[in-house]
Design a protein around this motif. Structure first.
Motif, PDB file in Angstrom:
ATOM      1  N   TRP A  60      63.338 -14.985 -20.187  1.00  0.00           N
ATOM      2  CA  TRP A  60      64.476 -14.551 -19.388  1.00  0.00           C
ATOM      3  C   TRP A  60      65.749 -14.719 -20.215  1.00  0.00           C
ATOM      4  O   TRP A  60      65.752 -15.440 -21.198  1.00  0.00           O
ATOM      5  CB  TRP A  60      64.592 -15.380 -18.110  1.00  0.00           C
ATOM      6  CG  TRP A  60      63.372 -15.314 -17.250  1.00  0.00           C
ATOM      7  CD1 TRP A  60      62.318 -16.173 -17.255  1.00  0.00           C
ATOM      8  CD2 TRP A  60      63.069 -14.330 -16.270  1.00  0.00           C
ATOM      9  NE1 TRP A  60      61.368 -15.790 -16.332  1.00  0.00           N
ATOM     10  CE2 TRP A  60      61.817 -14.649 -15.706  1.00  0.00           C
ATOM     11  CE3 TRP A  60      63.729 -13.201 -15.807  1.00  0.00           C
ATOM     12  CZ2 TRP A  60      61.217 -13.891 -14.715  1.00  0.00           C
ATOM     13  CZ3 TRP A  60      63.134 -12.452 -14.810  1.00  0.00           C
ATOM     14  CH2 TRP A  60      61.893 -12.789 -14.267  1.00  0.00           C
ATOM     15  N   ILE A  83      69.834 -15.126 -13.724  1.00  0.00           N
ATOM     16  CA  ILE A  83      69.549 -13.908 -14.488  1.00  0.00           C
ATOM     17  C   ILE A  83      70.543 -12.790 -14.199  1.00  0.00           C
ATOM     18  O   ILE A  83      70.842 -11.976 -15.065  1.00  0.00           O
ATOM     19  CB  ILE A  83      68.096 -13.434 -14.267  1.00  0.00           C
ATOM     20  CG1 ILE A  83      67.832 -13.133 -12.789  1.00  0.00           C
ATOM     21  CG2 ILE A  83      67.121 -14.451 -14.813  1.00  0.00           C
ATOM     22  CD1 ILE A  83      66.474 -12.534 -12.496  1.00  0.00           C
ATOM     23  N   GLN A 112      63.566  -8.354 -15.894  1.00  0.00           N
ATOM     24  CA  GLN A 112      64.723  -9.109 -15.450  1.00  0.00           C
ATOM     25  C   GLN A 112      65.705  -8.207 -14.715  1.00  0.00           C
ATOM     26  O   GLN A 112      66.263  -8.589 -13.693  1.00  0.00           O
ATOM     27  CB  GLN A 112      65.428  -9.798 -16.622  1.00  0.00           C
ATOM     28  CG  GLN A 112      66.638 -10.620 -16.181  1.00  0.00           C
ATOM     29  CD  GLN A 112      67.160 -11.543 -17.261  1.00  0.00           C
ATOM     30  OE1 GLN A 112      66.438 -11.905 -18.190  1.00  0.00           O
ATOM     31  NE2 GLN A 112      68.408 -11.944 -17.157  1.00  0.00           N
TER      32      GLN A 112
END
Length: 160
Positions: free
Chosen positions: A111, A130, A153
């Motif tokens: 991530w 994120i 993501q």
């Protein structure tokens, strides 16, 4: 003999107070650089993964040093890790290579989070949000440009 000529030539130019090429003039103080009041907080988008329910930053610059490397070890030099961290960080191929290599260590998902430094208060923190990482990454006011953010993501963040 050549060293003596350089020393003598520089000494004469300094005594006369005027440069005479190739002596005395190095050119580094000819023009001053403009003062820019930079922001006190700097954001660095970085890859991370989850380990024991805690975000673990993938510090690629450490991976070029054998005794500090956690994932890459021998064969990955400082030149590689510098290029991966800065020059090639926006390339999909770079991300795919990193993820493929990390999957051998059991890390299946990377991530992008934000590692931040406030130079005024000396505070350093990491934010694994994120969506915030995508927002800061889009601003493109990041040293060496934005980092590549994987599609999963983007889907996770914009699913709402």
């Amino acid at each position: 003999m050549a060293v003596l000529v350089v020393i003598l030539g520089n000494s004469i130019c300094i005594l006369l107070g005027k440069p005479n090429y190739p002596f005395y003039d190095v050119g580094m103080f000819r023009w001053s650089s403009p003062f820019i009041n930079k922001p006190k907080t700097v954001y660095f988008p970085k890859y991370y993964y989850w380990l024991n329910n805690e975000p673990k930053i993938l510090e690629l610059r450490k991976e070029g040093t054998f005794f500090m490397a956690e994932h890459f070890g021998l064969g990955y030099t400082h030149e590689y890790t510098f290029a991966t961290t800065f020059h090639n960080k926006s390339q999909r191929e770079n991300f795919e290579f990193l993820l493929e290599h990390l999957q051998d260590d059991g890390i299946d998902t990377l991530w992008v989070g934000i590692h931040a430094v406030n130079y005024e208060t000396k505070e350093v923190w990491f934010d694994p949000d994120i969506c915030k990482a995508i927002e800061i990454n889009i601003q493109k006011q990041i040293h060496y440009g934005p980092i590549f953010i994987p599609e999963y993501q983007l889907k996770e963040c914009y699913a709402d």
